[in-house]
Design a protein around this motif. Structure first.
Motif, PDB file in Angstrom:
ATOM      1  N   SER A  79       0.828  -1.211   0.000  1.00 12.51           N
ATOM      2  CA  SER A  79       0.000   0.000   0.000  1.00 12.51           C
ATOM      3  C   SER A  79       0.858   1.256   0.000  1.00 12.51           C
ATOM      4  O   SER A  79       0.554   2.228  -0.691  1.00 12.51           O
ATOM      5  CB  SER A  79      -0.938  -0.011   1.216  1.00 12.51           C
ATOM      6  N   ILE A  80       1.932   1.246   0.784  1.00  9.94           N
ATOM      7  CA  ILE A  80       2.843   2.395   0.794  1.00  9.94           C
ATOM      8  C   ILE A  80       3.462   2.587  -0.587  1.00  9.94           C
ATOM      9  O   ILE A  80       3.537   3.709  -1.104  1.00  9.94           O
ATOM     10  CB  ILE A  80       3.933   2.207   1.860  1.00  9.94           C
ATOM     11  N   LEU A  81       3.895   1.489  -1.191  1.00 10.08           N
ATOM     12  CA  LEU A  81       4.480   1.567  -2.536  1.00 10.08           C
ATOM     13  C   LEU A  81       3.438   2.016  -3.556  1.00 10.08           C
ATOM     14  O   LEU A  81       3.748   2.774  -4.491  1.00 10.08           O
ATOM     15  CB  LEU A  81       5.044   0.204  -2.936  1.00 10.08           C
ATOM     16  N   THR A  82       2.202   1.580  -3.379  1.00 12.06           N
ATOM     17  CA  THR A  82       1.109   1.963  -4.275  1.00 12.06           C
ATOM     18  C   THR A  82       0.872   3.473  -4.216  1.00 12.06           C
ATOM     19  O   THR A  82       0.737   4.139  -5.245  1.00 12.06           O
ATOM     20  CB  THR A  82      -0.180   1.213  -3.895  1.00 12.06           C
ATOM     21  N   VAL A  83       0.826   4.019  -3.000  1.00  7.63           N
ATOM     22  CA  VAL A  83       0.619   5.460  -2.842  1.00  7.63           C
ATOM     23  C   VAL A  83       1.787   6.227  -3.463  1.00  7.63           C
ATOM     24  O   VAL A  83       1.591   7.235  -4.147  1.00  7.63           O
ATOM     25  CB  VAL A  83       0.462   5.818  -1.355  1.00  7.63           C
ATOM     26  N   LYS A  88      -1.403   0.771  -8.585  1.00  5.78           N
ATOM     27  CA  LYS A  88      -1.370  -0.438  -7.769  1.00  5.78           C
ATOM     28  C   LYS A  88      -0.015  -1.142  -7.897  1.00  5.78           C
ATOM     29  O   LYS A  88       0.483  -1.385  -8.988  1.00  5.78           O
ATOM     30  CB  LYS A  88      -2.494  -1.406  -8.202  1.00  5.78           C
ATOM     31  N   ILE A  89       0.604  -1.434  -6.743  1.00  6.48           N
ATOM     32  CA  ILE A  89       1.876  -2.154  -6.681  1.00  6.48           C
ATOM     33  C   ILE A  89       1.672  -3.411  -5.850  1.00  6.48           C
ATOM     34  O   ILE A  89       1.031  -3.379  -4.809  1.00  6.48           O
ATOM     35  CB  ILE A  89       2.979  -1.285  -6.037  1.00  6.48           C
ATOM     36  N   ASN A  90       2.224  -4.520  -6.305  1.00  9.58           N
ATOM     37  CA  ASN A  90       2.086  -5.776  -5.556  1.00  9.58           C
ATOM     38  C   ASN A  90       3.435  -6.500  -5.564  1.00  9.58           C
ATOM     39  O   ASN A  90       3.597  -7.537  -6.196  1.00  9.58           O
ATOM     40  CB  ASN A  90       0.996  -6.651  -6.169  1.00  9.58           C
ATOM     41  N   LYS A  91       4.393  -5.938  -4.835  1.00 10.88           N
ATOM     42  CA  LYS A  91       5.740  -6.520  -4.809  1.00 10.88           C
ATOM     43  C   LYS A  91       5.942  -7.469  -3.638  1.00 10.88           C
ATOM     44  O   LYS A  91       6.645  -8.467  -3.750  1.00 10.88           O
ATOM     45  CB  LYS A  91       6.785  -5.399  -4.754  1.00 10.88           C
ATOM     46  N   ASP A 110      13.083   2.951  -3.938  1.00 18.59           N
ATOM     47  CA  ASP A 110      13.134   3.641  -5.233  1.00 18.59           C
ATOM     48  C   ASP A 110      11.839   3.472  -6.028  1.00 18.59           C
ATOM     49  O   ASP A 110      11.852   3.149  -7.214  1.00 18.59           O
ATOM     50  CB  ASP A 110      14.317   3.133  -6.073  1.00 18.59           C
ATOM     51  N   VAL A 111      10.708   3.692  -5.350  1.00 18.61           N
ATOM     52  CA  VAL A 111       9.410   3.624  -6.013  1.00 18.61           C
ATOM     53  C   VAL A 111       8.735   4.991  -5.935  1.00 18.61           C
ATOM     54  O   VAL A 111       8.549   5.552  -4.846  1.00 18.61           O
ATOM     55  CB  VAL A 111       8.496   2.564  -5.357  1.00 18.61           C
ATOM     56  N   GLY A 112       8.384   5.547  -7.088  1.00 17.45           N
ATOM     57  CA  GLY A 112       7.682   6.830  -7.121  1.00 17.45           C
ATOM     58  C   GLY A 112       8.429   7.918  -6.372  1.00 17.45           C
ATOM     59  O   GLY A 112       9.627   8.104  -6.543  1.00 17.45           O
TER      60      GLY A 112
END
Length: 307
Positions: A79-83, A88-91, A110-112
């Motif tokens: 969810s943090i990576l998604t924001v 939507k991120i599902n790592k 290193d996401v967003g």
């Protein structure tokens, strides 16, 4: 006989005149929301992103997430990576089992807009004493001895001969803030019982190393139907407030360090309303981590002067 019959007739007449007994009024259900918020904030989505991106700890802030199996730990990472990514991120692998779905030590960065932060996912806490992440391994994690991709063994701590063991960790390898993740629907001593001893032992490990701790309460939409219908009612929800209070009473983490969130799980799109609650938690986490990094740097300078 005549008198008895007369009395019965009079009783029937009186009953007919008075009508059937009144029906019991339905009980008014207890309120689910306070009239005023139990916690307020003036932050917007944009202001929170600005605050977070402005935090410059000097090195990547390592954030370790810990929690019982099924608490939503890996979902919180996603969810943090998604924001941060705006999609939507599902790592981080998620599951709902009695044993931990996460076995390896994983790191996500290193996401967003999340460039100065590394989210660290470890093995979950299990009910059995000899299962899940060990306290010894936690201490090694906190000090930076364990490298990415280490596979945890719930029955023995990492060996110093292991390729994933880092003998001389630097400040950049250490954990700078610990985030405990709990399912808000089970914040009860009689339900959490098997986990409480473990979580408190983990808390003790963080305190001994002076590492700040924050607690995230997940699944608040399952805790309160009003929140499920409108996430903006979170800080007016009586049930959510009670969960925060109970978490404080059980674990002693200040209520201001306890953040209720609804993770991105079934959603296919992001919304600023839902993301705000995740960002409120993330801002505090990174602020604490930045403070911790500064403290570590200060300690290193003092040691250099002494030596």
């Amino acid at each position: 006989m005549g008198q008895s019959s007369s009395k019965e007739t009079d009783a029937e007449t009186t009953l007919a005149q008075s009508g059937p007994p009144p029906k019991a009024r339905p009980k008014t259900p207890p309120p689910k929301l306070y009239d005023t918020p139990w916690r307020s904030h003036e932050s917007t989505f944009d202001s929170l992103v600005t605050d977070i991106t402005a935090i410059n700890p000097g090195c990547v802030a390592n954030i370790l997430l810990l929690g019982p199996t099924g608490s939503g730990k890996s979902s919180t990472i996603n969810s943090i990576l998604t924001v941060a990514a705006g999609r939507k991120i599902n790592k981080a692998y998620t599951g709902n089992k009695d044993t931990s779905f996460t076995r390896n030590y994983d790191q996500y960065k290193d996401v967003g807009f999340l460039q100065n932060c590394c989210l660290c996912d470890s093995m979950g806490l299990e009910q059995v004493l000899d299962g899940g992440l060990l306290v010894d391994d936690l201490v090694y994690l906190l000090k930076g001895h364990i490298k990415k991709d280490y596979q945890f063994n719930p029955r023995s701590k990492i060996a110093e001969s292991d390729p994933c063991y880092r003998r001389k960790p630097k400040a950049k390898h250490q954990i700078h803030c610990v985030v405990f993740v709990l399912d808000s629907t089970v914040v009860e001593e009689n339900i959490l019982g098997p986990y409480i001893t473990k979580i408190k032992a983990f808390q003790e490990g963080t305190k001994n190393l002076n590492i700040p701790a924050v607690l995230i309460l997940t699944k608040i939409d399952k805790l309160c139907s009003e929140v499920a219908a409108d996430i903006n009612t979170t800080f007016r929800s009586i049930a959510v407030h009670e969960a925060v209070t109970k978490a404080y009473e059980i674990f002693g983490i200040p209520e201001g360090n306890i953040h209720p969130v609804k993770n991105y799980e079934l959603d296919i799109e992001t919304t600023q309303e839902k993301s705000i609650f995740i960002l409120l938690a993330l801002r505090q986490i990174l602020q604490y981590a930045s403070d911790q990094i500064e403290d570590v740097k200060t300690d290193v300078k003092k040691q250099c002067i002494v030596s």
